[in-house]
Design an enzyme around this catalytic site. Structure first.
Site, mmCIF file in Angstrom:
data_model
loop_
_atom_site.group_PDB
_atom_site.id
_atom_site.type_symbol
_atom_site.label_atom_id
_atom_site.label_comp_id
_atom_site.label_asym_id
_atom_site.label_seq_id
_atom_site.Cartn_x
_atom_site.Cartn_y
_atom_site.Cartn_z
ATOM 1 N N LYS A 101 5.836 -13.862 4.959
ATOM 2 C CA LYS A 101 6.787 -15.041 4.083
ATOM 3 C C LYS A 101 8.151 -14.430 4.187
ATOM 4 O O LYS A 101 8.944 -14.068 3.034
ATOM 5 C CB LYS A 101 6.254 -14.458 2.745
ATOM 6 C CG LYS A 101 6.647 -15.255 1.328
ATOM 7 C CD LYS A 101 6.587 -16.712 0.944
ATOM 8 C CE LYS A 101 7.086 -17.412 -0.469
ATOM 9 N NZ LYS A 101 6.081 -18.750 -0.066
ATOM 10 N N TYR A 141 0.208 -1.210 -0.365
ATOM 11 C CA TYR A 141 0.138 0.045 0.098
ATOM 12 C C TYR A 141 0.683 1.301 -0.249
ATOM 13 O O TYR A 141 0.118 2.877 0.031
ATOM 14 C CB TYR A 141 -0.971 0.427 1.290
ATOM 15 C CG TYR A 141 -2.147 -1.117 0.917
ATOM 16 C CD1 TYR A 141 -2.434 -1.398 -0.328
ATOM 17 C CD2 TYR A 141 -3.107 -0.755 2.767
ATOM 18 C CE1 TYR A 141 -3.322 -1.909 -0.240
ATOM 19 C CE2 TYR A 141 -4.034 -1.007 1.580
ATOM 20 C CZ TYR A 141 -4.484 -2.088 0.136
ATOM 21 O OH TYR A 141 -5.914 -3.050 0.444
ATOM 22 N N ASP A 165 -4.365 -9.259 2.623
ATOM 23 C CA ASP A 165 -5.888 -9.224 1.411
ATOM 24 C C ASP A 165 -6.500 -10.618 1.060
ATOM 25 O O ASP A 165 -7.197 -10.973 0.927
ATOM 26 C CB ASP A 165 -5.165 -8.485 0.259
ATOM 27 C CG ASP A 165 -6.528 -7.496 -0.828
ATOM 28 O OD1 ASP A 165 -7.611 -8.100 -0.317
ATOM 29 O OD2 ASP A 165 -5.986 -7.370 -1.904
ATOM 30 N N ASP A 203 1.616 -19.143 2.643
ATOM 31 C CA ASP A 203 1.133 -19.889 2.057
ATOM 32 C C ASP A 203 0.766 -20.854 2.450
ATOM 33 O O ASP A 203 -0.547 -21.711 2.412
ATOM 34 C CB ASP A 203 2.245 -20.602 0.903
ATOM 35 C CG ASP A 203 3.251 -20.691 1.292
ATOM 36 O OD1 ASP A 203 4.023 -21.689 1.076
ATOM 37 O OD2 ASP A 203 4.609 -19.288 2.077
#
Length: 484
Positions: free
Chosen positions: A249, A157, A373, A349
């Site tokens: 991640k 963002y 998101d 993931d």
């Protein structure tokens, strides 16, 4: 647009001593939204007003202040996001909005993101729960009950991007080639020679050797991480939740997403030490509880199964970690750690898989905005879809908060009184709870539960529910009110 806002009678919500001060007749700005927004707002505001009236018998009432953004604002004053709108949310602290159209072309990339950044609404709060009877693609949607704290002002963002082939992208690539050649070598088609080599390998000769590489940078800071993690932990402690999971991640992006994880753990331990236990600490303490005579080295071997394959230096670090954790014995030992809030982490993931296969392992999630998101939409799909998923954007320090629909504008259904108003209705429920008007918020949950259980639902649910009575947007609101 000056002069187009009509301020209703009422008072402003304020903040004192870090707490909201909500008058009995607060002025709350709202944006009805684009596309289906007007239909949804007309239905939702009836639910809000009915809940407040029923809960407080006229002693409390919301004064609604319409402000403008999106297509309606553009049609009024040729401005997608007028200054008066931003100032109204700034002045009145708490408000709500429907879905907004993203302007086509240059300027504002997203009206939603612009509002979040202008007011520094650093938490995107997305609770996910299932209402009995709502159609779901999973076998046990009732196991899904999570709250996502999604960082709202950093990561992508606040990302800086340069389009492929532009002078700006070329400058960035040149800078990396000069200053960081090792890192630059990872960019497979970052030079004309490499592009030409590829073209030749596929039979295109040496033509078309122009470098076309889009470049993006995403910032993740310690300060941004810490304020998000603080909000998640404080919420979890206040609501007596069992865990906070840092989703990241970091196995690939070690200095952004990995730093988010590391800073999150460090902040939790330094600021909430007596109230939390990390997952690794729970293993070490559990080992000691089960076998009080364990040496630190034996505990280290149980905690890290690969201990015997480590270098001596690595082994010393693990043993030192065990010894440090065992010093928590007065507050965490002898099983006391089991009553603490568990802080753990999960790779993004595998998290997307496990919220499907093991949803009960997750409670409160703190994560950066791209991961959040993906997660919030994937979870919404398990409990009825984005049409019933609420959301909020909050600054817990200043008190500013905008509650919002999480779905799009669906213009093909505009003015048809057809769509599900659940996302805005439940966002309003979150808003009332944030204001401390919990009795009214509880009535909305009761009303939603009753309407859905009675199978009086909009088309998106009716087509998947046997024996359902399909109703329009407004009639669904009426059913919700009737079941309060």
């Amino acid at each position: 647009m000056t002069g187009k806002l009509h301020i209703p009678p009422g008072e402003k919500i304020t903040v004192s001593g870090g707490k909201l001060q909500v008058p009995d007749q607060p002025i709350l700005p709202f944006i009805e939204g684009d596309g289906t927004g007007p239909d949804i707002w007309r239905a939702s505001v009836r639910v809000f007003d009915a809940a407040v009236e029923k809960a407080y018998g006229g002693k409390r009432k919301i004064s609604w202040l319409e402000v403008y953004a999106g297509e309606k604002a553009f049609n009024l004053c040729s401005n997608w996001l007028p200054d008066e709108t931003v100032q109204a949310f700034r002045d009145y602290l708490v408000g709500i909005k429907g879905p907004l159209t993203t302007p086509v072309g240059g300027g504002i990339r997203s009206l939603n993101v612009a509002l979040r950044q202008m007011l520094d609404l650093y938490v995107c709060l997305r609770p996910v729960r299932w209402f009995k009877g709502v159609p779901s693609p999973v076998k046990n949607p009732g196991n899904v009950e999570m709250v996502i704290f999604r960082e709202n002002c950093e990561d992508i963002y606040a990302g800086i991007e340069f389009a492929a082939g532009t002078p700006e992208a070329a400058k960035v690539l040149e800078f990396f080639a000069r200053e960081f050649p090792k890192e630059f070598s990872k960019i497979r088609f970052g030079t004309s020679a490499r592009v030409a080599e590829w073209n030749q390998s596929i039979g295109q000769g040496a033509q078309g050797d122009t470098v076309r590489v889009g470049v993006g940078i995403k910032p993740v800071s310690a300060g941004g991480t810490e304020r998000l993690v603080r909000s998640a932990i404080e919420y979890a402690l206040r609501e007596k939740r069992k865990s906070v999971t840092l989703v990241h991640k970091g196995n690939i992006m070690k200095f952004t997403e990995g730093a988010f994880k590391d800073w999150g753990y460090a902040f939790a331990k330094s600021h909430f030490r007596d109230q939390v236990v990390t997952e690794r600490e729970s293993w070490i303490l559990g080992n000691k509880d089960g076998k009080p005579g364990l040496t630190a080295e034996e505990n280290a071997k149980l905690t890290d199964p690969g201990y015997d394959m480590m270098t001596p230096d690595q082994q010393r670090k693990i043993v030192a970690e065990v010894e440090t954790v065992l010093q928590l014995a007065p507050t965490h030992g002898d099983g006391k750690w089991k009553g603490k809030l568990l802080i753990k982490d999960s790779i993004a993931d595998i998290t997307l898989q496990q919220v499907l296969t093991r949803p009960r392992d997750f409670d409160v999630i703190a994560t950066l905005n791209l991961n959040g998101d993906y997660l919030s939409d994937a979870l919404a799909a398990q409990v009825g879809g984005i049409g019933i998923a609420p959301g909020a954007n909050i600054n817990y320090v200043s008190g500013h908060a905008i509650f919002e629909a999480t779905h799009g504008t669906a213009p093909k259904y505009a003015n048809l009184d057809k769509v599900n108003p659940g996302s805005v209705v439940l966002s309003g429920e979150m808003m009332l709870r944030y204001m401390g008007w919990t009795e009214a918020a509880d009535l909305i949950i009761q009303g939603m539960d009753g309407a859905i259980t009675a199978r009086t639902v909009t088309y998106d649910f009716a087509r998947q529910m046997e024996g359902a009575k399909e109703v329009g947007c407004g009639a669904f609101a009426t059913s919700v009110i009737g079941h309060m």
